[in-house]
Write an enzyme that holds these catalytic residues in place. Structure first.
Site, PDB file in Angstrom:
ATOM      1  N   LYS A   1       6.952  -4.223  -3.688  1.00 57.75           N
ATOM      2  CA  LYS A   1       8.350  -3.799  -3.566  1.00 57.75           C
ATOM      3  C   LYS A   1       8.756  -3.729  -2.106  1.00 57.75           C
ATOM      4  O   LYS A   1       9.866  -4.090  -1.739  1.00 57.75           O
ATOM      5  CB  LYS A   1       8.495  -2.421  -4.222  1.00 57.75           C
TER       6      LYS A   1
ATOM      7  N   ARG B   1       5.286   0.015  -5.933  1.00 53.73           N
ATOM      8  CA  ARG B   1       5.281  -0.751  -4.682  1.00 53.73           C
ATOM      9  C   ARG B   1       4.388  -1.985  -4.775  1.00 53.73           C
ATOM     10  O   ARG B   1       4.482  -2.879  -3.950  1.00 53.73           O
ATOM     11  CB  ARG B   1       4.760   0.146  -3.542  1.00 53.73           C
TER      12      ARG B   1
ATOM     13  N   LYS C   1      14.784 -14.530  -9.042  1.00 43.35           N
ATOM     14  CA  LYS C   1      14.508 -13.556 -10.102  1.00 43.35           C
ATOM     15  C   LYS C   1      13.610 -14.181 -11.157  1.00 43.35           C
ATOM     16  O   LYS C   1      12.655 -13.565 -11.620  1.00 43.35           O
ATOM     17  CB  LYS C   1      15.816 -13.095 -10.791  1.00 43.35           C
TER      18      LYS C   1
ATOM     19  N   HIS D   1      19.866 -36.318  -3.297  1.00 47.81           N
ATOM     20  CA  HIS D   1      18.986 -36.579  -2.152  1.00 47.81           C
ATOM     21  C   HIS D   1      17.530 -36.247  -2.468  1.00 47.81           C
ATOM     22  O   HIS D   1      16.773 -35.891  -1.574  1.00 47.81           O
ATOM     23  CB  HIS D   1      19.479 -35.806  -0.928  1.00 47.81           C
TER      24      HIS D   1
ATOM     25  N   ASN E   1      -1.935   2.623   5.672  1.00 44.90           N
ATOM     26  CA  ASN E   1      -0.994   1.535   5.336  1.00 44.90           C
ATOM     27  C   ASN E   1      -0.732   0.767   6.615  1.00 44.90           C
ATOM     28  O   ASN E   1      -0.533   1.390   7.656  1.00 44.90           O
ATOM     29  CB  ASN E   1       0.372   2.084   4.910  1.00 44.90           C
ATOM     30  N   GLY E   2      -0.629  -0.544   6.508  1.00 45.08           N
ATOM     31  CA  GLY E   2      -0.313  -1.334   7.703  1.00 45.08           C
ATOM     32  C   GLY E   2      -1.432  -2.317   7.992  1.00 45.08           C
ATOM     33  O   GLY E   2      -2.306  -2.552   7.144  1.00 45.08           O
TER      34      GLY E   2
ATOM     35  N   CYS F   1       0.820  -1.210   0.000  1.00 43.93           N
ATOM     36  CA  CYS F   1       0.000   0.000   0.000  1.00 43.93           C
ATOM     37  C   CYS F   1       0.859   1.268   0.000  1.00 43.93           C
ATOM     38  O   CYS F   1       1.931   1.303   0.597  1.00 43.93           O
ATOM     39  CB  CYS F   1      -0.885   0.049   1.233  1.00 43.93           C
TER      40      CYS F   1
ATOM     41  N   GLU G   1       9.993 -14.726  -9.749  1.00 40.67           N
ATOM     42  CA  GLU G   1       9.321 -13.462  -9.445  1.00 40.67           C
ATOM     43  C   GLU G   1       8.713 -12.809 -10.683  1.00 40.67           C
ATOM     44  O   GLU G   1       7.586 -12.341 -10.645  1.00 40.67           O
ATOM     45  CB  GLU G   1      10.345 -12.440  -8.902  1.00 40.67           C
TER      46      GLU G   1
ATOM     47  N   GLU H   1      19.361 -16.720  -5.720  1.00 38.24           N
ATOM     48  CA  GLU H   1      18.873 -15.416  -6.173  1.00 38.24           C
ATOM     49  C   GLU H   1      18.469 -15.470  -7.654  1.00 38.24           C
ATOM     50  O   GLU H   1      17.475 -14.853  -8.056  1.00 38.24           O
ATOM     51  CB  GLU H   1      19.955 -14.341  -5.924  1.00 38.24           C
TER      52      GLU H   1
ATOM     53  N   TRP I   1      -2.894  -2.850  -1.491  1.00 41.86           N
ATOM     54  CA  TRP I   1      -2.429  -4.205  -1.766  1.00 41.86           C
ATOM     55  C   TRP I   1      -3.181  -5.074  -0.763  1.00 41.86           C
ATOM     56  O   TRP I   1      -2.900  -5.017   0.436  1.00 41.86           O
ATOM     57  CB  TRP I   1      -0.921  -4.277  -1.568  1.00 41.86           C
TER      58      TRP I   1
HETATM   59  C1  G6P Z   1      10.180  -7.893  -1.448  1.00 36.75           C
HETATM   60  C2  G6P Z   1      10.835  -7.397  -2.726  1.00 36.75           C
HETATM   61  C3  G6P Z   1      12.192  -8.068  -2.895  1.00 36.75           C
HETATM   62  C4  G6P Z   1      13.059  -7.795  -1.657  1.00 36.75           C
HETATM   63  C5  G6P Z   1      12.355  -8.199  -0.373  1.00 36.75           C
HETATM   64  C6  G6P Z   1      13.076  -7.631   0.840  1.00 36.75           C
HETATM   65  O1  G6P Z   1       9.878  -9.248  -1.553  1.00 36.75           O
HETATM   66  O2  G6P Z   1      10.015  -7.695  -3.839  1.00 36.75           O
HETATM   67  O3  G6P Z   1      12.832  -7.566  -4.050  1.00 36.75           O
HETATM   68  O4  G6P Z   1      14.253  -8.501  -1.776  1.00 36.75           O
HETATM   69  O5  G6P Z   1      11.029  -7.664  -0.317  1.00 36.75           O
HETATM   70  O6  G6P Z   1      12.948  -6.232   0.787  1.00 36.75           O
HETATM   71  P1  G6P Z   1      13.974  -5.212   1.407  1.00 36.75           P
HETATM   72  O7  G6P Z   1      13.417  -3.867   1.043  1.00 36.75           O
HETATM   73  O8  G6P Z   1      13.963  -5.460   2.879  1.00 36.75           O
HETATM   74  O9  G6P Z   1      15.308  -5.465   0.788  1.00 36.75           O
END
Ligand code: G6P
Length: 608
Positions: free
Chosen positions: A603, A27, A485, A504, A101-102, A2, A488, A481, A75
Site C-alpha cells: 500500500k 500495507r 486496477k 503504431h 522499516n526502510g 513493512c 493490480e 488507471e 515486505w
Molecule cells: C502503491 C499503491 C498504489 C498507489 C501508489 C502511490 O503502488 O499500491 O495504490 O497509487 O503506491 O502511492 P501514494 O501513497 O503515493 O499515493
C-alpha cells in the site's frame, strides 16, 4: 510495505502487538514477528506468511509474556521471505532486539566491518547490521549507543529497539520512513501508521527525520542527534475507527469504492464557501499564480494517473502548461524547474519514497510545492509548502479507489480556483462549472447505482490472459488507471494505449475475442475513438465500451456498453473510473484473487 509497532505499559504487550500488526496487514507483507522483554530475557517469535500464523505460533500472544515489546510485518527487499529474515533481529549477546522499516544502503560495508570484528549474522537482511552496531557501541548508555548507531546508517529507517537492561523502555529513531508515537495513560506506543494506534489512543506525536525518542509507560522524551531534548506537540488523530473496518462488505476495496460519493463530498464541500473556493491556508495569490510559467505534477502509481487526468482540466482552465512526470523519473532527470514552477505532488499515503525524493529535488531548485495527501501529518504533507488534504478517511485496500477520486476532487478545485484568480474564466462559466463540481458526489453515486450489475459483465470477461484499454485525452488517462486496477488485483495482463497509437504497433496484438475496453466519454474526440473501436472489432476484438448515458453511437459498434451519467467533461474522469474499479473488483473475485492484499504489492511504498 513493512510495518512496525511497539508497546510499553501495564498490560501484556503481545496481544496488543499482534492486534497492531493485523491493522498494518493492509500495507502488504510476507512475514512477521514480535519480541518481548521479560525477566531479563528477550523472546522472539517469527513466521513466514500471515499474522494468523504468528497468532497460532504464540498462542495469541499468551505464550510470550511481558509488558514491553516490538513487532514487525516484513515486505522482503534484501533476502527472501523466511523466518530467519523476518524481524525482530537479536544481537549476538541477546541484549537488544530491533525492528526496522526502510533500507540501509551502506549495509554491505557495515556487514563486512562487523563480520571482521566477530559478529555473527543470522539473516540476509540489511537490517541486521543495526542490531550488531548497537551491541558494538553499547558501553552502558543505551541512548549513546543508539545515537552512535544511527550516525553510521545511510538510507532510510524507522527503528524500534528493546533492551534487556531497560526492560520497560522502547527506543525509536526515524529517517525518511514514517514513525508515530501513541500517547496513552500508563502506557505508550509506536507504529508506522496511525491505523495501528487508533484502537488504543488518539493522541499522537509525529516523529520527524533525525529525531530519536525514549519511551517508557509514563513518559516520552524526544531528542535530536546530539541528545538535545526536543519539545513535541501532541496531535489528535481524527480518523474514525469504523472507517478502518469492513462494515459488512466482503472486501475493503468494495467498501472504499462505495464510499467515493461521501469521500468526494467531504473533500470539496468544506472548501466551497458562498461560491468561493477556499484552499485552506495556501497563499496562492493572483500575483504568485501569474508568476508561474508551468505546473509540474508528480506522483507514483494511481496518484500519477490522477495527475494525468486532471492535467487536461487544469491546462484548459488555467492556460498554464501542465507537465506530468513520474516521481521515480523526475528525481533523476535534473528537471528544468525554478521558482516559476508550481509543483503539485499527489500521494495517498504521503510516504512514497520516490515522491518524497522528487519533491525534495524540485524544492531545492526553487519550486513552490502543494501536496495533495490523504494521511494527515505524513512526510509529504509536512515537507510541502502547502498541504491540501483529501478527506477520504483511511484507505486499507492496497489498490487505491477513493484515494484516487479524491485526488481528482482537489485538483478540480485547484483548477477552478486558479482559473478564477488568473481571470481566465468569466463569472457565468465559473458558477456553472462550480455547480457541476458540487453535483459530482451525486453523479458518482448514480454511477454506482447504474453499475450495480457489473458483475454480470465481469463474468463475460474474467477468463482472459490479456486485455487492452484505450481512450483519448482524459479517457486515455482513465484507461491507464482502469488497466492498472485490473492488473493490480486480478493479475490479468492489462495494457492501456492512447487510441490513436493503436496503429503504431498495438493493433498487431489484437486477435479473435481479445477484450478491448474503450473509453468514449470525451465528445471532442468521440468520432476518432469510435473509428478505433471499429478497427479493433474488424480484427476480432470483443469491445466493452464505456460512455455516457444517451450516447447511441456506441451501441452498434461495441459488444457491451457500460454507462456513466453525463457530466461536465472537465470532471468526467471521476465518474469514468468508478465502473472500471468495479469491473476489476469482480474480475479479480471471479479469479479468486486476494483482492485487498494483492501478491507482491504494498500500500505504501516507502523504499525506492
Ligand atoms: C502503491 C499503491 C498504489 C498507489 C501508489 C502511490 O503502488 O499500491 O495504490 O497509487 O503506491 O502511492 P501514494 O501513497 O503515493 O499515493
Amino acid at each position: 510495505m513493512c510495518g512496525i509497532v511497539g508497546y510499553t505499559g501495564v498490560q501484556g504487550a503481545s496481544p496488543i502487538l499482534l492486534e497492531g500488526l493485523k491493522k498494518l496487514e493492509y500495507r502488504g507483507y510476507d512475514s512477521a514477528g514480535i519480541a518481548l522483554v521479560n525477566e531479563g530475557v528477550i523472546s522472539i517469535a517469527k513466521v513466514t506468511g500471515r499474522i494468523a500464523n504468528l497468532c497460532e505460533k504464540t498462542n495469541d500472544g499468551k505464550d510470550y509474556p511481558g509488558t514491553c515489546g516490538i513487532g514487525h510485518t516484513r515486505w522482503a527487499t534484501h533476502g527472501a521471505p523466511s523466518d530467519n529474515n523476518a524481524h525482530p533481529h537479536l544481537s549476538n549477546d541477546g541484549r537488544f532486539a530491533i525492528v526496522h522499516n526502510g533500507i540501509i544502503e551502506n549495509y554491505m560495508s557495515l556487514h563486512d566491518e562487523l563480520t571482521a570484528k566477530g559478529y555473527h549474522f543470522e539473516s540476509q537482511t540489511d537490517t541486521e547490521v543495526i542490531v550488531h552496531l548497537l551491541e558494538m557501541y553499547y558501553k552502558g548508555d543505551i541512548k549513546k549507543a543508539v545515537i552512535k548507531t544511527i550516525a553510521r546508517l545511510q538510507g532510510s529507517y524507522a527503528l524500534g529497539v528493546i533492551c534487556t537492561e531497560h526492560p520497560d523502555k522502547l527506543y525509536v529513531a526515524r529517517e525518511a520512513s514514517p514513525l508515530i508515537l501513541g500517547v496513552g495513560v500508563s502506557e505508550n506506543f509506536f507504529a508506522s501508521d496511525v491505523t495501528a494506534l487508533v484502537s488504543y489512543t488518539r493522541n499522537a506525536i509525529y516523529l520527524e527525520d533525525g529525531e530519536f525518542a525514549e519511551i517508557s509507560p509514563e513518559e516520552i522524551n524526544v531528542f535530536d542527534c546530539t541528545l538535545k531534548p526536543i519539545e513535541k506537540k501532541i496531535t489528535r488523530i481524527v480518523w474514525d475507527i469504523k472507517a478502518s473496518e469492513k462494515g459488512g462488505y466482503e472486501h475493503f476495496m468494495l467498501k472504499e469504492i462505495m464510499e467515493q460519493p461521501r469521500a468526494f463530498k467531504a473533500t470539496i464541500a468544506p472548501r466551497i464557501k458562498d461560491n468561493d473556493i477556499v484552499l485552506d491556508e495556501t497563499e496562492l495569490t493572483k500575483e504568485y499564480l501569474e508568476s508561474v510559467n508551468k505546473i509540474v505534477i508528480t506522483a507514483c502509481g494511481s496518484a500519477y494517473y490522477a495527475g494525468c487526468a486532471a492535467k487536461y482540466t487544469i491546462e484548459k482552465l488555467c492556460r498554464v502548461p501542465v507537465i506530468t512526470e513520474l516521481a521515480s523519473e523526475l528525481r533523476y532527470c535534473d528537471p528544468l524547474i525554478d521558482e516559476h514552477t508550481l509543483l503539485i505532488v499527489l500521494s495517498q499515503s504521503g510516504e512514497t519514497a520516490d515522491t518524497i525524493a522528487a519533491m525534495k529535488e524540485c524544492k531545492s531548485k526553487g519550486a513552490k510545492t502543494i501536496a495533495v495527501v490523504n494521511v494527515v501529518g505524513s512526510t509529504i504533507a509536512t515537507l510541502a509548502d502547502h498541504a491540501l488534504y483529501t478527506w477520504a478517511g483511511p484507505e486499507i485496500a492496497v489498490a487505491t479507489t477513493k484515494g484516487f477520486t479524491t485526488q481528482l476532487a482537489v485538483l478540480y478545485l485547484f483548477a477552478l480556483y486558479a482559473a478564477k484568480k488568473l481571470n481566465n474564466i468569466d463569472e457565468e462559466r465559473y458558477l456553472s462549472l462550480l455547480s457541476s463540481l458540487k453535483s459530482m458526489p451525486k453523479k458518482i453515486q448514480e454511477t454506482l447505482d447504474t453499475n450495480s450489475n457489473i458483475h454480470k459483465i465481469a463474468i463475460k470477461y474474467y477468463d482472459n490472459k490479456s486485455m487492452f484499454f484505450i481512450g483519448r485525452n482524459t479517457d486515455y488517462a482513465i484507461a491507464l488507471e482502469g488497466a492498472l486496477k485490473m492488473k493490480e488485483i486480478s493479475y490479468i495482463h492489462a495494457e492501456s494505449y492512447a487510441a490513436g497509437e493503436l496503429k503504431h504497433g498495438t493493433i498487431a496484438l489484437i486477435e479473435e475475442h481479445r477484450p478491448v475496453v474503450a473509453l468514449c466519454c470525451n465528445e471532442s474526440v468521440m468520432e476518432k475513438t469510435v473509428s478505433n473501436i471499429v478497427e479493433v472489432k474488424a480484427r476480432g476484438a470483443d469491445v466493452l465500451a464505456l460512455t455516457f448515458k444517451g450516447n447511441s453511437k456506441i451501441v452498434s459498434v461495441a459488444n457491451d456498453v457500460i454507462y456513466v451519467p453525463k457530466v461536465e467533461t472537465f470532471f468526467s474522469a471521476a465518474v469514468e473510473i468508478v465502473p472500471l474499479q468495479l469491473l476489476a473488483y469482480y474480475v479479480a473475485k471471479l479469479n479468486e484473487c486476494d483482492i485487498d492484499k494483492p501478491k507482491n504489492l504494498a500500500k505504501s511504498v516507502t523504499v525506492e
